[in-house]
Scaffold this motif. Structure first.
Motif, PDB file in Angstrom:
ATOM      1  N   GLY A  76      49.770 -14.999 -29.085  1.00 36.13           N
ATOM      2  CA  GLY A  76      50.831 -15.190 -30.070  1.00 36.13           C
ATOM      3  C   GLY A  76      51.574 -16.499 -29.957  1.00 36.13           C
ATOM      4  O   GLY A  76      52.372 -16.838 -30.828  1.00 36.13           O
ATOM      5  N   SER A  77      51.324 -17.272 -28.903  1.00 29.94           N
ATOM      6  CA  SER A  77      52.053 -18.528 -28.717  1.00 29.94           C
ATOM      7  C   SER A  77      51.267 -19.748 -29.193  1.00 29.94           C
ATOM      8  O   SER A  77      51.751 -20.871 -29.098  1.00 29.94           O
ATOM      9  N   GLU A  78      50.080 -19.526 -29.723  1.00 30.51           N
ATOM     10  CA  GLU A  78      49.198 -20.644 -30.089  1.00 30.51           C
ATOM     11  C   GLU A  78      49.869 -21.631 -31.036  1.00 30.51           C
ATOM     12  O   GLU A  78      49.813 -22.850 -30.812  1.00 30.51           O
ATOM     13  N   THR A  79      50.501 -21.137 -32.092  1.00 28.09           N
ATOM     14  CA  THR A  79      51.112 -22.014 -33.090  1.00 28.09           C
ATOM     15  C   THR A  79      52.230 -22.862 -32.489  1.00 28.09           C
ATOM     16  O   THR A  79      52.307 -24.063 -32.744  1.00 28.09           O
ATOM     17  N   SER A  80      53.073 -22.256 -31.669  1.00 28.62           N
ATOM     18  CA  SER A  80      54.168 -23.020 -31.071  1.00 28.62           C
ATOM     19  C   SER A  80      53.658 -24.005 -30.025  1.00 28.62           C
ATOM     20  O   SER A  80      54.178 -25.117 -29.907  1.00 28.62           O
ATOM     21  N   VAL A  81      52.617 -23.635 -29.275  1.00 32.25           N
ATOM     22  CA  VAL A  81      52.038 -24.554 -28.293  1.00 32.25           C
ATOM     23  C   VAL A  81      51.432 -25.750 -29.016  1.00 32.25           C
ATOM     24  O   VAL A  81      51.650 -26.906 -28.626  1.00 32.25           O
ATOM     25  N   ILE A  82      50.687 -25.510 -30.094  1.00 31.48           N
ATOM     26  CA  ILE A  82      50.102 -26.614 -30.863  1.00 31.48           C
ATOM     27  C   ILE A  82      51.194 -27.533 -31.397  1.00 31.48           C
ATOM     28  O   ILE A  82      51.068 -28.761 -31.326  1.00 31.48           O
TER      29      ILE A  82
ATOM     30  N   THR B 265      47.159 -33.279 -17.878  1.00 31.78           N
ATOM     31  CA  THR B 265      46.688 -31.977 -17.410  1.00 31.78           C
ATOM     32  C   THR B 265      47.776 -31.267 -16.607  1.00 31.78           C
ATOM     33  O   THR B 265      48.016 -30.065 -16.790  1.00 31.78           O
ATOM     34  N   LYS B 266      48.455 -31.988 -15.737  1.00 32.95           N
ATOM     35  CA  LYS B 266      49.564 -31.386 -14.970  1.00 32.95           C
ATOM     36  C   LYS B 266      50.672 -30.907 -15.899  1.00 32.95           C
ATOM     37  O   LYS B 266      51.236 -29.833 -15.704  1.00 32.95           O
ATOM     38  N   ARG B 267      50.966 -31.717 -16.909  1.00 31.59           N
ATOM     39  CA  ARG B 267      52.004 -31.337 -17.878  1.00 31.59           C
ATOM     40  C   ARG B 267      51.610 -30.048 -18.601  1.00 31.59           C
ATOM     41  O   ARG B 267      52.439 -29.153 -18.795  1.00 31.59           O
ATOM     42  N   LEU B 268      50.349 -29.955 -19.004  1.00 35.26           N
ATOM     43  CA  LEU B 268      49.873 -28.748 -19.674  1.00 35.26           C
ATOM     44  C   LEU B 268      49.980 -27.534 -18.762  1.00 35.26           C
ATOM     45  O   LEU B 268      50.425 -26.460 -19.182  1.00 35.26           O
ATOM     46  N   ARG B 269      49.562 -27.685 -17.527  1.00 36.89           N
ATOM     47  CA  ARG B 269      49.559 -26.556 -16.590  1.00 36.89           C
ATOM     48  C   ARG B 269      50.961 -26.077 -16.235  1.00 36.89           C
ATOM     49  O   ARG B 269      51.139 -24.954 -15.791  1.00 36.89           O
ATOM     50  N   ASN B 270      51.958 -26.937 -16.444  1.00 39.59           N
ATOM     51  CA  ASN B 270      53.343 -26.544 -16.178  1.00 39.59           C
ATOM     52  C   ASN B 270      54.014 -25.914 -17.396  1.00 39.59           C
ATOM     53  O   ASN B 270      55.143 -25.452 -17.303  1.00 39.59           O
ATOM     54  N   HIS B 271      53.340 -25.891 -18.522  1.00 40.91           N
ATOM     55  CA  HIS B 271      53.907 -25.299 -19.734  1.00 40.91           C
ATOM     56  C   HIS B 271      53.946 -23.776 -19.555  1.00 40.91           C
ATOM     57  O   HIS B 271      52.952 -23.170 -19.150  1.00 40.91           O
ATOM     58  N   PRO B 272      55.069 -23.143 -19.876  1.00 42.69           N
ATOM     59  CA  PRO B 272      55.196 -21.701 -19.619  1.00 42.69           C
ATOM     60  C   PRO B 272      54.247 -20.824 -20.430  1.00 42.69           C
ATOM     61  O   PRO B 272      53.934 -19.706 -20.003  1.00 42.69           O
ATOM     62  N   ASP B 273      53.762 -21.292 -21.582  1.00 44.05           N
ATOM     63  CA  ASP B 273      52.860 -20.479 -22.400  1.00 44.05           C
ATOM     64  C   ASP B 273      51.389 -20.819 -22.214  1.00 44.05           C
ATOM     65  O   ASP B 273      50.527 -20.164 -22.792  1.00 44.05           O
ATOM     66  N   ILE B 274      51.084 -21.842 -21.421  1.00 45.68           N
ATOM     67  CA  ILE B 274      49.695 -22.198 -21.155  1.00 45.68           C
ATOM     68  C   ILE B 274      49.269 -21.521 -19.859  1.00 45.68           C
ATOM     69  O   ILE B 274      49.896 -21.700 -18.813  1.00 45.68           O
ATOM     70  N   THR B 275      48.190 -20.728 -19.948  1.00 46.24           N
ATOM     71  CA  THR B 275      47.756 -19.944 -18.789  1.00 46.24           C
ATOM     72  C   THR B 275      46.548 -20.535 -18.066  1.00 46.24           C
ATOM     73  O   THR B 275      46.301 -20.206 -16.914  1.00 46.24           O
ATOM     74  N   ASP B 276      45.777 -21.405 -18.762  1.00 43.49           N
ATOM     75  CA  ASP B 276      44.582 -21.967 -18.141  1.00 43.49           C
ATOM     76  C   ASP B 276      44.153 -23.207 -18.914  1.00 43.49           C
ATOM     77  O   ASP B 276      44.363 -23.287 -20.126  1.00 43.49           O
ATOM     78  N   THR B 277      43.555 -24.168 -18.209  1.00 46.86           N
ATOM     79  CA  THR B 277      42.981 -25.343 -18.857  1.00 46.86           C
ATOM     80  C   THR B 277      41.615 -25.636 -18.249  1.00 46.86           C
ATOM     81  O   THR B 277      41.338 -25.263 -17.104  1.00 46.86           O
ATOM     82  N   PHE B 278      40.778 -26.299 -19.027  1.00 43.86           N
ATOM     83  CA  PHE B 278      39.474 -26.751 -18.556  1.00 43.86           C
ATOM     84  C   PHE B 278      39.289 -28.165 -19.088  1.00 43.86           C
ATOM     85  O   PHE B 278      39.202 -28.368 -20.302  1.00 43.86           O
ATOM     86  N   THR B 279      39.275 -29.140 -18.185  1.00 43.94           N
ATOM     87  CA  THR B 279      39.223 -30.552 -18.565  1.00 43.94           C
ATOM     88  C   THR B 279      37.816 -31.098 -18.385  1.00 43.94           C
ATOM     89  O   THR B 279      37.192 -30.900 -17.344  1.00 43.94           O
ATOM     90  N   MET B 280      37.352 -31.799 -19.417  1.00 50.62           N
ATOM     91  CA  MET B 280      36.027 -32.433 -19.389  1.00 50.62           C
ATOM     92  C   MET B 280      36.213 -33.928 -19.636  1.00 50.62           C
ATOM     93  O   MET B 280      36.576 -34.332 -20.748  1.00 50.62           O
ATOM     94  N   HIS B 281      36.003 -34.739 -18.607  1.00 51.59           N
ATOM     95  CA  HIS B 281      36.134 -36.188 -18.725  1.00 51.59           C
ATOM     96  C   HIS B 281      34.906 -36.763 -19.424  1.00 51.59           C
ATOM     97  O   HIS B 281      33.779 -36.350 -19.158  1.00 51.59           O
ATOM     98  N   VAL B 282      35.134 -37.728 -20.310  1.00 57.19           N
ATOM     99  CA  VAL B 282      34.043 -38.378 -21.028  1.00 57.19           C
ATOM    100  C   VAL B 282      33.350 -39.379 -20.115  1.00 57.19           C
ATOM    101  O   VAL B 282      34.014 -40.151 -19.403  1.00 57.19           O
TER     102      VAL B 282
END
Length: 84
Positions: free
Chosen positions: A12-18, A55-72
């Motif tokens: 339910g937090s997708e819209t606000s996170v975006i 990535t650190k900023r994203l991981r500290n967001h209260p509504d973000i539970t997981d990230t997967f980073t792919m470097h080009v």
């Protein structure tokens, strides 16, 4: 430096996170997606440490539970609309 990052967030937090992610200038593309992840972003920064900082900023967001980073990897592929 460029990377693609997949993000999971609280239901339910997708819209606000975006909406919040749109404010980060290094994020040059953002899409809500269906599947294992909720959000797809494309990040571009001239700073070699920029991807890590975002990535650190994203991981500290209260509504973000997981990230997967792919470097080009430069020199392998590229945009299909680029001239050869």
């Amino acid at each position: 430096m460029q990377a693609y990052i997949l993000i999971n967030c609280n239901t339910g937090s997708e819209t606000s996170v975006i909406a919040e992610l749109r404010k980060i200038p290094e994020i040059i593309e953002i899409n809500g997606i269906w599947g294992k992840y909720d959000i797809f972003i494309k990040v571009k920064t001239p700073d070699p440490d920029g991807i890590e900082l975002i990535t650190k900023r994203l991981r500290n967001h209260p509504d973000i539970t997981d990230t997967f980073t792919m470097h080009v990897l430069y020199g392998q592929g590229g945009s299909i609309d680029q001239e050869s």
